[in-house]
Design a protein around this motif. Structure first.
Motif, short mmCIF file in Angstrom:
data_model
loop_
_atom_site.label_atom_id
_atom_site.label_comp_id
_atom_site.label_asym_id
_atom_site.label_seq_id
_atom_site.Cartn_x
_atom_site.Cartn_y
_atom_site.Cartn_z
N CYS A 504 0.85 -1.19 0.00
CA CYS A 504 0.00 0.00 0.00
C CYS A 504 0.88 1.24 0.00
CB CYS A 504 -0.91 0.01 1.23
SG CYS A 504 -1.87 1.52 1.41
N ARG A 505 0.68 2.10 -0.99
CA ARG A 505 1.38 3.38 -1.00
C ARG A 505 0.64 4.34 -0.09
NH1 ARG A 505 1.17 8.40 -5.01
NH2 ARG A 505 3.23 9.28 -4.64
N PRO A 506 1.29 4.91 0.94
CA PRO A 506 0.60 5.83 1.83
C PRO A 506 0.39 7.18 1.18
CG PRO A 506 2.92 5.69 2.42
CD PRO A 506 2.70 4.69 1.32
N ALA A 507 -0.73 7.81 1.50
CA ALA A 507 -0.97 9.19 1.09
C ALA A 507 -0.50 10.11 2.21
CB ALA A 507 -2.45 9.42 0.81
N VAL A 508 0.15 11.20 1.85
CA VAL A 508 0.62 12.18 2.84
C VAL A 508 0.16 13.56 2.39
CG1 VAL A 508 2.60 13.18 4.01
CG2 VAL A 508 2.62 10.76 3.38
N GLY A 509 -0.46 14.32 3.29
CA GLY A 509 -0.93 15.65 2.94
C GLY A 509 -0.96 16.57 4.14
N ARG A 510 -0.97 17.86 3.87
CA ARG A 510 -0.98 18.87 4.93
C ARG A 510 -2.31 19.62 4.91
NH1 ARG A 510 2.88 21.60 7.79
NH2 ARG A 510 4.53 20.64 6.55
N VAL A 511 -2.88 19.78 6.10
CA VAL A 511 -4.06 20.62 6.29
C VAL A 511 -3.71 21.63 7.38
CG1 VAL A 511 -6.49 20.74 6.95
CG2 VAL A 511 -5.65 18.79 5.63
N GLY A 512 -3.54 22.90 6.98
CA GLY A 512 -3.07 23.90 7.94
C GLY A 512 -1.66 23.58 8.37
N ASP A 513 -1.46 23.47 9.68
CA ASP A 513 -0.12 23.15 10.18
C ASP A 513 0.02 21.68 10.55
OD1 ASP A 513 -1.80 23.12 12.34
OD2 ASP A 513 -0.54 24.38 13.63
N LYS A 514 -0.92 20.86 10.15
CA LYS A 514 -0.89 19.44 10.49
C LYS A 514 -0.61 18.59 9.25
CE LYS A 514 -4.10 19.87 14.38
NZ LYS A 514 -5.38 19.40 14.97
N VAL A 515 0.18 17.54 9.46
CA VAL A 515 0.51 16.60 8.39
C VAL A 515 -0.16 15.26 8.70
CG1 VAL A 515 2.36 15.33 7.22
CG2 VAL A 515 2.68 17.74 7.84
N TYR A 516 -0.86 14.72 7.72
CA TYR A 516 -1.59 13.46 7.88
C TYR A 516 -1.03 12.40 6.94
CZ TYR A 516 -5.09 16.24 10.35
OH TYR A 516 -5.74 17.06 11.24
N ILE A 517 -1.15 11.16 7.39
CA ILE A 517 -0.80 10.02 6.55
C ILE A 517 -2.00 9.07 6.54
CG2 ILE A 517 0.41 8.95 8.51
CD1 ILE A 517 2.12 7.41 6.50
N ALA A 518 -2.39 8.63 5.36
CA ALA A 518 -3.51 7.70 5.21
C ALA A 518 -2.97 6.38 4.67
CB ALA A 518 -4.56 8.26 4.26
N ILE A 519 -3.45 5.27 5.25
CA ILE A 519 -3.03 3.94 4.83
C ILE A 519 -4.26 3.04 4.74
CG2 ILE A 519 -0.82 4.27 6.03
CD1 ILE A 519 -1.84 2.19 8.11
N MET A 520 -4.04 1.80 4.34
CA MET A 520 -5.08 0.77 4.45
C MET A 520 -4.75 -0.07 5.67
SD MET A 520 -7.01 1.29 1.75
CE MET A 520 -7.95 -0.21 1.63
N ASP A 521 -5.66 -0.14 6.64
CA ASP A 521 -5.36 -0.87 7.87
C ASP A 521 -5.58 -2.37 7.70
OD1 ASP A 521 -8.12 -1.39 8.20
OD2 ASP A 521 -8.40 0.28 9.58
#
Length: 684
Positions: A504-521
């Motif tokens: 699974c390729r993780p998605a990484v993105g910024r919203v404001g000053d926060k960085v998120y990573i999305a995966i498949m659990d």
């Protein structure tokens, strides 16, 4: 929204590390100084087509456009007296209705590169053939001026002749065989005065997956030992008369029982001068040598530096090829999942008499496409800090590759890849013995990278997963123009490794000053985490549709084979519709089913492009998604293969309508799509 703003949102400004050119195994660059190359004019990308190789006059690794595996069938002198032409088969991939070159292809010899690599014409399909669809089990060679094609199965030995004018194979014999061992993996034909000997490897102890009552069980026991059976093959032979191609030996002969090759896939006879034996290949990445004169002696093949000779193809076969100017058959070519590689005889042997070969170099073609290996996972980034977007890609072998753009964003110009390094060593991440689908998958790495500024220092790093199912990163410890990736490090959740499903390729993105990573659990559900430090994330829960339902991606398959069917999705945050928030782009295999196992995409429409768009319809700064929509190309389905597609937004070409899309697929090619050519369809 302007494309530069979009790229900033997704953290796609990048720096790079490259170790060396791709012509052979790389060595790290001690001073890490970037190589400065003159700019090129480049070429406009064609929407819906692979990205062509423009640098180096379009010379690129030989590859069939829409297939995951290339099988070299034979080498015959026809168009040139210097080197033989190649017969190559693409055995998997898209149907011909989609433009795939399925079946036998002819590649004519054209010359050499300055560093001695062989150059061939781009593959030309041969319309006429008389074999079954699986033409991997074919050998083509010239005997006394006639070109023959030999096909071997467990029940048939077929002989055809090839007409150079019509380019058609015509069957002349179809011999029924009895008592042939099951599981033929590869064969070669040895020509005698009045007969031919067919030597093949076949299962002596067949592979067996462990029996499981349900798909939640593991292939490994409580001690971590594989519960299935590892395969072994033996060498067999039989002889046919050349006069009528009838079988001459009354029974298939098997070699001595200790002549066993673990997970063997191929055999090729090298017999000239001081060489007399068989090159044996397997799916674990090594070559072995079986001496014809010393009987049961089996040894590894070694390279000129004393290391094991590495099979650059994850899965493949080898075919002897007369690749010297003096037409001496003492080199060989390996083919399979990925490119074709030439291994030249070094002219010397070990103390035990095993021949030594030079490391493999790619076989090239004219008018080629840039090629990163199968199941490519690209990121489009300014990798070397020169203001122009490049491509960085993972692949099934576990490599991380860099394609430098010597043109412009509007008209890019790419040449061969360079290996990237981690902690000074060329990256090739593989799981080894312990792997989701068992150790028979040990040769695959399935590196799925995303290039982002993970630690917030303005230099962009690599966040990734492999076939192990855990999520990791490599920090850039250099500079923007002279980057240096450090060692691989694990992302943790509450002090434990962050695990999900494999590939699974993780998605990484910024919203404001926060960085998120999305995966498949572990339940194949989209799961969101917030980065607190480069090493640690906190759980922000599963990602939801606008109606509050969770989003899962695995089809509900009841049989045990679905153990490895989980995961494989490639995720990317991107503002696709230009409304200022982060949508989700998901590349999938055909068996995925979003947003629920019972009904979803793309499994209900697997004939289409397996790239889904989840529009973010939540409030500012949140993630809530509309029902997924499947991309089409100009209103029509466009299938790029079964295993997985990996999509990333890109700033190549005209971006006035929004970001364009670059899609990596099982064939290893990068397909470019203009934003305005991508329509979409949904189930609801």
């Amino acid at each position: 929204m302007a494309i530069n703003r979009i790229l900033t949102l997704v953290l796609l400004s990048v720096v790079a590390l490259s170790c060396s050119p791709s012509t052979e195994e790389p060595t790290p660059t001690p001073d890490n100084k970037p190589v400065v190359l003159p700019p090129l004019a480049g070429a406009a990308l064609v929407s819906g087509e692979p990205v062509p190789a423009v640098a180096d006059d379009g010379i690129a690794p030989l590859n069939l456009t829409k297939t995951a595996a290339n099988a070299l069938l034979g080498a015959v002198y026809m168009s040139s007296n210097d080197y033989p032409d190649l017969f190559v088969s693409g055995t998997w991939g898209l149907g011909e209705a989609q433009g795939g070159k399925i079946g036998v292809n002819l590649c004519e010899y054209r010359g050499k590169t300055e560093d001695g690599r062989l150059i061939y014409s781009d593959p030309q399909p041969i319309a006429g053939q008389s074999w079954d669809w699986d033409s991997r089990f074919v050998r083509v060679l010239k005997i006394d001026g006639t070109i023959y094609g030999f096909f071997l199965s467990n029940t048939r030995f077929r002989v055809s002749t090839y007409d150079e004018q019509t380019k058609i194979f015509t069957q002349i014999s179809n011999e029924h065989l009895d008592d042939i061992p099951n599981g033929i993996a590869g064969f070669d034909v040895i020509v005698g005065n009045d007969s031919v000997e067919v030597v093949f490897i076949s299962s002596y102890k067949a592979a067996a997956y462990p029996e499981m009552d349900d798909v939640t069980e593991s292939y490994y026991d409580s001690k971590g030992i594989y519960r299935g059976m590892m395969p072994n093959v033996c060498l067999y032979s039989m002889t046919f008369n050349r006069s009528d191609w009838q079988i001459k030996t009354a029974k298939v002969q098997r070699s001595a029982e200790n002549e066993i090759l673990l997970a063997g896939q191929s055999v090729a006879r090298l017999s000239v001068g001081d060489l007399d034996g068989f090159v044996l290949g397997n799916k674990f990445g090594t070559f072995k040598w079986l001496s014809a004169s010393k009987g049961a002696l089996v040894d590894y093949l070694y390279d000129e530096d004393g290391g094991l000779l590495v099979n650059n193809n994850v899965m493949g076969n080898v075919v002897a090829v007369a690749a010297d100017d003096d037409k001496v058959v003492n080199d060989f070519i390996s083919s399979g999942e990925g490119m074709l590689y030439l291994y030249r005889y070094a002219g010397r042997k070990t103390a035990d008499g095993t021949p030594i070969f030079h490391k493999g170099v790619p076989v090239m073609q004219e008018n080629g496409n840039i090629y990163p290996g199968s199941l490519s996972v690209p990121s489009v980034v300014d990798w070397d800090g020169d203001g122009v977007l490049d491509i960085v890609s993972g692949n099934s072998e576990g490599r991380l590759l860099f394609f430098k753009n010597r043109g412009s964003n509007l008209s890019p110009a790419f040449g061969p890849y360079e290996y990237l390094c981690s902690d000074g060593e060329p990256i090739c991440f593989r799981a080894g013995y312990y792997e989701v689908q068992g150790p028979l998958e040990a040769g695959w790495g399935y590196l799925c990278p995303n290039v982002v500024d993970w630690d917030g220092d303005g230099l962009l790093d690599v966040v990734f997963s492999t076939n192990e199912g855990k999520f990791e990163y490599m920090l850039n410890e250099g500079t923007a123009t002279a980057p240096r990736l450090g060692r691989r490090r694990v992302i943790t959740l509450d002090g434990l490794e962050l695990y999900g499903v494999w590939r699974c390729r993780p998605a990484v993105g910024r919203v404001g000053d926060k960085v998120y990573i999305a995966i498949m659990d572990g339940d194949d559900a989209l799961h969101l985490y917030e980065k607190k430090t480069p090493d640690a994330v906190v759980d922000r829960g599963r990602m939801l549709l606008s109606n509050g339902h969770i989003i899962t991606g695995c089809q509900n398959l009841p049989d045990a084979e679905s153990l490895g069917y989980c995961g494989r999705e490639k995720l990317e945050f991107a503002d696709w519709d230009g409304d200022g928030d982060l949508d989700l782009i998901v590349g999938t295999p055909t068996q995925s089913s979003f947003p629920a196992p019972e009904l979803g995409l793309p499994v209900s429409r697997s004939r289409g492009l397996q790239v889904l768009w989840f529009e973010n319809v939540g409030n500012a700064g949140s993630f809530r998604f509309a029902y997924p929509r499947q991309f089409q190309f100009r209103g029509r389905d466009y299938r790029l293969g079964a295993h997985a597609n990996s999509a990333t937004i890109c700033g190549f070409g005209d971006t006035s309508k929004g970001p364009n899309l670059l899609v990596g697929c099982e064939s290893g090619n990068f397909y470019f799509f203009n934003h305005y050519d991508l329509t979409n369809v949904t189930l609801w």
